[in-house]
Design an enzyme around this catalytic site. Structure first.
Site, short mmCIF file in Angstrom:
data_model
loop_
_atom_site.label_atom_id
_atom_site.label_comp_id
_atom_site.label_asym_id
_atom_site.label_seq_id
_atom_site.Cartn_x
_atom_site.Cartn_y
_atom_site.Cartn_z
N GLU A 1 0.86 -1.13 -0.03
CA GLU A 1 0.13 0.14 -0.04
C GLU A 1 0.78 1.15 0.11
O GLU A 1 0.62 2.31 -0.75
CB GLU A 1 -0.84 -0.12 1.27
CG GLU A 1 -2.07 0.89 0.98
CD GLU A 1 -3.04 0.73 2.43
OE1 GLU A 1 -2.61 -0.07 3.47
OE2 GLU A 1 -3.85 1.62 2.56
N GLY B 1 -8.55 5.27 7.08
CA GLY B 1 -9.37 5.49 8.29
C GLY B 1 -8.76 4.48 9.24
O GLY B 1 -8.97 4.48 10.62
N ALA B 2 -7.99 3.19 8.53
CA ALA B 2 -7.71 2.28 9.63
C ALA B 2 -6.17 2.02 9.56
O ALA B 2 -5.56 1.74 10.55
CB ALA B 2 -8.21 0.83 9.30
N SER B 3 -5.57 2.78 8.71
CA SER B 3 -4.07 2.62 8.62
C SER B 3 -3.29 3.92 7.82
O SER B 3 -4.23 4.56 7.32
CB SER B 3 -3.34 1.35 8.15
OG SER B 3 -3.59 1.55 6.50
N THR B 4 -2.13 4.14 7.98
CA THR B 4 -1.49 5.28 7.57
C THR B 4 -0.19 4.67 6.95
O THR B 4 0.41 4.02 7.77
CB THR B 4 -1.34 6.57 8.44
OG1 THR B 4 -1.10 7.70 7.72
CG2 THR B 4 -0.53 6.33 9.77
N GLN B 5 0.19 5.47 6.00
CA GLN B 5 1.65 4.92 5.30
C GLN B 5 2.63 6.07 5.15
O GLN B 5 1.98 7.26 4.73
CB GLN B 5 1.15 4.16 3.79
CG GLN B 5 0.84 2.92 3.99
CD GLN B 5 -0.92 2.92 4.37
OE1 GLN B 5 -1.27 2.36 5.31
NE2 GLN B 5 -1.57 3.79 3.59
N1 ADP Z 1 -14.66 14.35 2.52
C1 ADP Z 1 -14.01 13.79 3.78
N2 ADP Z 1 -13.64 14.41 4.93
C2 ADP Z 1 -13.20 13.72 5.91
N3 ADP Z 1 -12.69 12.46 5.58
C3 ADP Z 1 -13.02 11.91 4.65
C4 ADP Z 1 -13.77 12.30 3.42
N4 ADP Z 1 -13.69 11.45 2.69
C5 ADP Z 1 -13.09 10.14 3.05
N5 ADP Z 1 -12.92 10.42 4.02
C6 ADP Z 1 -12.03 9.60 5.17
O1 ADP Z 1 -10.91 9.18 4.66
C7 ADP Z 1 -10.45 7.90 5.18
C8 ADP Z 1 -10.23 7.07 3.98
O2 ADP Z 1 -9.86 5.67 4.44
P1 ADP Z 1 -10.05 4.21 3.56
O3 ADP Z 1 -9.34 4.34 2.42
O4 ADP Z 1 -11.37 3.92 3.83
O5 ADP Z 1 -9.40 3.54 4.67
P2 ADP Z 1 -7.82 2.65 4.54
O6 ADP Z 1 -7.33 3.04 3.79
O7 ADP Z 1 -7.18 2.68 6.17
O8 ADP Z 1 -8.41 1.16 4.76
C9 ADP Z 1 -11.70 7.33 5.96
O9 ADP Z 1 -11.30 7.65 7.41
C10 ADP Z 1 -12.78 8.23 5.46
O10 ADP Z 1 -13.64 8.71 6.62
CA CA Z 2 -7.02 3.96 1.74
#
Ligand code: ADP
Ligand code: CA
Length: 496
Positions: A174, A203-207
């Site tokens: 990722e 939403g669940a991880s950061t890179q």
């Molecule tokens: N317009 C927005 N404003 C704030 N947060 C947003 C918006 N659109 C998407 N997000 C957030 O961005 C993040 C996207 O994470 P996601 O790609 O689904 O998870 P992961 O990459 O951890 O599997 C989520 O926390 C979602 O709520």
């Molecule tokens: Ca993502």
């Protein structure tokens, strides 16, 4: 008389020659232009397509990419033509009814069918990559995660595209493919120039991924990725922090604040006047939250905002563990991180949050000031000012902004000086920044290890050259036809 006849015959012969040359030259020009145009760029542009589904923790998005047929290896040519947001939550939320995960993708897949020309369907590769939401579900319950993946696999197999697999990608993939996307789209790979680091917040991880000194690979092999692209070697540092996406971090922060078991929690990361009843299960059901629910008979607590940025910073800082580094240097939680290098592109939730807060082009100090003012604004006023923004997002921007500032500075060690190296981006040249494009380019072998042979002239160069040659020939013809008249006039004057 004989002389006049001879002149007339001469003129007729002259005209015939000129006509013959003109026809010859025009035919040659037409043939030349046609050949050049056809060889360099098909008149009827033929595109190929690829589809990648980003099954994120919060939602799934279907990305369609296109590129000119037979030009796959030319950098910067693959681009996103469409993105479809799947309705509802991410596929990991279907663990209760796994069979419905596949059905949720149907409408976006139908959209893809209508957008991609029918004759290309069977040869269009289709991939699904699931990220941290599914990593967490697999940690909790492997068989449920298999059922969810099986359901999406079945739905995708039934599409007319060339299904290539649905899997949970690793955090390393990722991070690394996010880096490939950013550098591919900004044309940095082909130029072999300096690269841009990639910061992705989900939403669940950061890179975090950036080109670093090769020595780091010896210190921590699990954070090292090497790529050979277009004849250049890249030594990449990459790390994915599971549970450090903004939604899981909020659960971590709330779990710490609810440990006492009090019926209400005064939270400095939410606006004054904000008050919501929350179930303990919404906080404690995540595998990221290690502590158990406080020993109280109640199922819920009242979450009350106080809007105090400096106190919020303390709450957020407690989520990181800054002790116990067994390497020469660490970011947090004992994870190795070499010194930061070069510019960075920060995308996904980094962009959504910072863009909403209007902090994409401020200094670190100014960002802190503006965020403090925003967090202290009463909740009713915030709602009035942003009636169209989803209330869940709106309530959490103060928390998320505080987390982003803390992650980037306390966590990754960006300073006031290096803060300016970060650009918050959503798209680059029309394509979303994220791991999906890099993932597809890698799986379809569209970035060659060695630099492709470049033609001596680019397409525009050929056209310009042809234009000038044609212009030259045109004037040559004009000159010939004018010249053919001069001697006739002269001879006639002589006769008279
Ligand atoms: N317009 C927005 N404003 C704030 N947060 C947003 C918006 N659109 C998407 N997000 C957030 O961005 C993040 C996207 O994470 P996601 O790609 O689904 O998870 P992961 O990459 O951890 O599997 C989520 O926390 C979602 O709520
Ligand atoms: Ca993502």
């Amino acid at each position: 008389m004989a002389e006049q006849r001879e002149i007339k015959e001469n003129n007729a012969w002259h005209k015939a020659v000129i006509l013959f040359i003109t026809v010859l030259v025009i035919t040659a020009i037409v043939a030349l232009v046609t050949t050049a145009v056809l060889q360099n760029q098909p008149l009827l542009q033929k595109y190929k397509y690829g589809i990648v589904l980003d099954a994120g923790s919060s939602h799934t998005a279907v990305y369609i990419y296109e590129w000119p047929a037979e030009k796959e290896n030319d950098t910067g040519r693959v681009q996103q033509t469409h993105a479809c947001k799947v309705k509802g939550a991410g596929i990991s939320s279907y663990s209760v009814f796994p069979g419905q995960a596949g059905a949720s993708l149907k409408s976006c897949m139908k959209e893809a069918e209508s957008l991609i020309p029918l004759r290309r369907h069977h040869e269009t590769p289709l991939y699904l990559g699931a990220t941290a939401g599914m990593r967490l579900l697999r940690m909790e319950n492997q068989s449920l995660s298999d059922l969810v993946l099986g359901s999406v696999e079945e739905a995708l197999r039934s599409s007319p595209f060339s299904y290539q697999g649905a899997r949970i990608i690793t955090g390393q993939e990722e991070g690394a493919f996010g880096w490939v996307t950013v550098n591919y789209l900004s044309d940095r790979l082909k130029q072999g120039s300096g690269t841009t680091g990639a910061l992705d917040l989900g939403g669940a991880s950061t890179q975090i991924s950036f080109v670093a000194n090769q020595d780091g690979a010896e210190e921590s092999a699990e954070n090292a990725v090497t790529f050979r692209l277009y004849g250049n070697d890249y030594f990449l540092y990459t790390h994915s922090f599971l549970c450090y996406g903004k939604d899981q971090v909020l659960k971590l922060a709330l779990s710490q604040q609810t440990q006492s078991g009090d019926s209400s929690v005064l939270d400095p990361c939410f606006h004054p006047g904000y008050s919501v009843d929350r179930d303990y299960s919404s906080v404690y059901s995540s595998p990221c939250v290690m502590t158990g629910k406080p020993l109280v008979s109640r199922d819920s607590f009242t979450h009350i905002g106080t809007g105090n940025a400096s106190q919020c910073q303390e709450v957020v800082r407690r989520i990181f563990n800054f002790s116990g580094c067994s390497f020469s240097r660490c970011s947090f939680n004992g994870v190795y991180q070499p010194p930061l290098q070069g510019p960075f592109g920060a995308f996904s939730a980094f962009y959504f949050v910072m863009n909403f807060l209007n902090l994409t082009s401020d200094s670190l100090e100014r960002s802190r000031e503006k965020l403090a003012l925003y967090c202290s604004t009463p909740w009713t006023q915030i709602k009035q000012q942003h009636p169209d923004v989803k209330e869940k997002y709106l309530a959490e921007y103060c928390f998320s902004g505080s987390y982003i500032l803390s992650l980037l500075t306390d966590g990754y060690n960006f300073t006031s000086d290096t803060w300016t190296h970060i650009t918050f981006i959503k798209k680059i040249s029309g394509s979303d920044a994220g791991w999906t494009l890099g993932y597809m380019l890698n799986l379809t072998n569209m970035i060659p290890a060695e630099a492709p042979e470049t033609p001596p002239l680019p397409h525009a160069g050929y056209i310009t050259l042809l234009f000038f040659i044609s212009l030259l020939l045109f004037f040559f013809l004009l000159f010939l036809s004018l010249r053919s008249r001069w001697p006739r006039c002269n001879s006639q004057t002589q006769i008279i």
